[in-house]
Design an enzyme around this catalytic site. Sequence first.
Site, PDB file in Angstrom:
ATOM      1  N   LYS A   1      47.630 -27.752  28.877  1.00 24.43           N
ATOM      2  CA  LYS A   1      46.274 -27.605  28.353  1.00 24.43           C
ATOM      3  C   LYS A   1      46.329 -27.387  26.835  1.00 24.43           C
ATOM      4  CE  LYS A   1      42.224 -24.657  28.880  1.00 24.43           C
ATOM      5  NZ  LYS A   1      41.534 -23.661  29.695  1.00 24.43           N
TER       6      LYS A   1
ATOM      7  N   GLU B   1      57.731 -23.239  27.056  1.00 28.95           N
ATOM      8  CA  GLU B   1      58.559 -23.880  28.083  1.00 28.95           C
ATOM      9  C   GLU B   1      58.309 -25.385  28.112  1.00 28.95           C
ATOM     10  OE1 GLU B   1      56.665 -21.253  28.491  1.00 28.95           O
ATOM     11  OE2 GLU B   1      57.605 -19.750  29.788  1.00 28.95           O
TER      12      GLU B   1
ATOM     13  N   GLY C   1      43.588 -23.199  33.513  1.00 29.71           N
ATOM     14  CA  GLY C   1      44.868 -23.785  33.930  1.00 29.71           C
ATOM     15  C   GLY C   1      45.048 -23.762  35.440  1.00 29.71           C
ATOM     16  N   ARG C   2      44.773 -22.614  36.054  1.00 27.24           N
ATOM     17  CA  ARG C   2      45.006 -22.483  37.504  1.00 27.24           C
ATOM     18  C   ARG C   2      43.919 -23.148  38.339  1.00 27.24           C
ATOM     19  NH1 ARG C   2      44.139 -18.003  34.717  1.00 27.24           N
ATOM     20  NH2 ARG C   2      42.368 -16.648  35.159  1.00 27.24           N
TER      21      ARG C   2
ATOM     22  N   GLU D   1      46.635 -14.365  38.832  1.00 23.90           N
ATOM     23  CA  GLU D   1      46.286 -14.533  37.417  1.00 23.90           C
ATOM     24  C   GLU D   1      44.770 -14.386  37.252  1.00 23.90           C
ATOM     25  OE1 GLU D   1      48.770 -16.991  34.409  1.00 23.90           O
ATOM     26  OE2 GLU D   1      47.048 -18.252  34.854  1.00 23.90           O
TER      27      GLU D   1
ATOM     28  N   HIS E   1      61.041 -15.287  60.983  1.00 22.10           N
ATOM     29  CA  HIS E   1      62.446 -14.874  61.067  1.00 22.10           C
ATOM     30  C   HIS E   1      62.895 -14.228  59.769  1.00 22.10           C
ATOM     31  CE1 HIS E   1      63.140 -16.775  64.971  1.00 22.10           C
ATOM     32  NE2 HIS E   1      62.193 -17.612  64.555  1.00 22.10           N
TER      33      HIS E   1
ATOM     34  N   LYS F   1      55.032 -13.268  25.944  1.00 24.20           N
ATOM     35  CA  LYS F   1      55.250 -14.502  25.170  1.00 24.20           C
ATOM     36  C   LYS F   1      55.526 -14.160  23.712  1.00 24.20           C
ATOM     37  CE  LYS F   1      51.906 -17.489  27.624  1.00 24.20           C
ATOM     38  NZ  LYS F   1      50.665 -18.229  27.471  1.00 24.20           N
TER      39      LYS F   1
HETATM   40  O1  F6P Z   1      48.785 -25.753  30.333  1.00 26.83           O
HETATM   41  P1  F6P Z   1      49.392 -24.822  29.355  1.00 26.83           P
HETATM   42  O2  F6P Z   1      48.529 -24.610  28.155  1.00 26.83           O
HETATM   43  O3  F6P Z   1      50.774 -25.273  28.970  1.00 26.83           O
HETATM   44  O4  F6P Z   1      49.511 -23.401  30.029  1.00 26.83           O
HETATM   45  C1  F6P Z   1      50.295 -23.205  31.160  1.00 26.83           C
HETATM   46  C2  F6P Z   1      49.998 -21.914  31.835  1.00 26.83           C
HETATM   47  O5  F6P Z   1      50.185 -20.822  30.946  1.00 26.83           O
HETATM   48  C3  F6P Z   1      49.195 -19.828  31.179  1.00 26.83           C
HETATM   49  O6  F6P Z   1      48.290 -19.869  30.119  1.00 26.83           O
HETATM   50  C4  F6P Z   1      49.756 -18.448  31.235  1.00 26.83           C
HETATM   51  O7  F6P Z   1      50.871 -18.366  32.014  1.00 26.83           O
HETATM   52  C5  F6P Z   1      48.523 -20.268  32.482  1.00 26.83           C
HETATM   53  O8  F6P Z   1      47.262 -19.780  32.636  1.00 26.83           O
HETATM   54  C6  F6P Z   1      48.592 -21.730  32.340  1.00 26.83           C
HETATM   55  O9  F6P Z   1      48.349 -22.371  33.565  1.00 26.83           O
END
Ligand code: F6P
Length: 549
Positions: free
Chosen positions: A213, A219, A275-276, A361, A392, A512
């Site tokens: 987003k 990452e 995002g979620r 979240e 199990h 972060k």
């Molecule tokens: O889509 P982006 O901006 O890379 O964010 C990834 C994820 O990081 C967060 O902002 C925090 O972990 C989530 O809400 C989101 O889904």
Amino acid sequence: MTNRTENILPLTERNAWKALAVHYEQLRHLQLRTLFADDPQRGERMTVEAVGLYLDYSKNLITDETLTLLLQLARECGLRQRIEAMFCGEKINITENRAVLHVALRAPKEASIVVDGVNVVSQVHAVLDKMVDFSERVRSGEWKGHTGKRIRNVVNIGIGGSDLGPVMAYEALKYYSERTMIFRFVSNIDSTDFTEAVHDLDPAETLFIVSSKTFTTLETMTNAHTAREWLLAAFGGDTQSIAKHFVAVSTNAEEVAKFGIDTAQMFEFWDWVGGRYSMTSAIGLSTMLAIGSANFRIMLSGFHQMDEHFRTAPFESNLPVLMGLLTVWYADFFGTQAIAVLPYEQYLKRFPAYLQQLVMESNGKQMTLNGSRVSYNTSPIYWGEPGTNGQHSFYQLLHQGTSLIPCDFIAFIETLNTLGRHHDILLSNVFAQSEALAFGKTMEQVKAEGTPDWLVPHRIFEGNRPSNTLLAERLTPEALGKLIALYEHSVFTQGAIWGINSFDQWGVELGKVLAQRIIPELESKVEPALGHDSSTNQLIRRYRNSKRT
Ligand SMILES: O=P(O)(O)OC[C@H]1O[C@](O)(CO)[C@@H](O)[C@@H]1O
């Protein structure tokens, strides 16, 4: 930004809340055995069927009065108005001053939802059409890689909501997916994730979807740069190759361009998609590539049917409202800390992981909308495993542990892969587990089996452990859409009762920021001056002194 919510009555001062507190004291020792014995129709009565989902909520620690009071609480908290506010595009995410409109992502073309003077539904459908065009070109082989080979591998790079929805949907809908193509998902910054995802792939046949987003997530951007190098290494550094092997899904055109992806190959979404809550946006591009655009649209229609049910059904027969209110009941009055989600469907193996982000979240918060700390519990921990594997593993605790953990069982009447007696046996386990949890096994029953006295206490199941059972006909893209929207709106219901903002996630920020500070301390050639606490300083020194490169 103004705080428009300062006059909200605190939850614990609401009449229904106070009545629920009194009611809880009266029925806390109530037994499901008694409730069922006193009302032979309970298992038929306390059920709701809507849009093809059947919910049996009879094995909950509730009476008719509990329900009446919970429904009253929903009304007192203005749930109906909050639902309307979301569907109408009001900026209910007040800490980020954003609308919350994942429901617009599955609205029909002719619908209109206006945000800041723009009908967002038209924007949604324009992007959908672009996704359809692209995915059909890739799936048909018309879209070729840099050397003219067709694309056979799709690697989605993203994390959190830009990963969990796509992975879960890919696994859930594998039965419908294009089996001649390989789909991989890279999320973790751990180099193993990328390495393992591409180790057997031919770069000439590989398409990367960089899903983010913000397009700034550490990452994702690190993995995307690594993917770029991996690709360029295969093509002698020819940057022309990027156009054929990279597309982006983002709200941030500027960063996409900076990365080197032509914005013509960017699939847009908007800040009003959390995002979620984004798997029905362009973040679902990998899903569309896997299952095809027709199936993707069917999935959207499943989401939309549940959206409409949530928006229009009376609360007493409203699936997400009932499930959300039951969660509030357990979290706040029984002090429940966890809820187990137990899909008896192998294809839903990533569903609990997906729900972890969706639920925790969203509602893992302690500040109300007016900035005061809550005086009651908010979200329980959601976790789970597909049945029967969980049985199990951790069901011992569900049956005989000291915590009360309500369970959501999810099952389908038909299997997608008929194989002898497997499905009957699978379903017998779902029904047996909810029965065992609710009714247990008494001392008399254990003794009657001839169990030696000393062993009797160990073999007693006290029962009275609540569960919901959700049944649907068959795991289709449409059913998956309904199921996910059900949980999205249950989360909404919970957040509305608790008076919290389910749509921000400030709690992920601190870690972060601190990581950004520590990275140069780990990489610097000279010994850095460390200003952390003694534990963090020592961990950093130990890593620096031990690492080989
Ligand atoms: O889509 P982006 O901006 O890379 O964010 C990834 C994820 O990081 C967060 O902002 C925090 O972990 C989530 O809400 C989101 O889904």
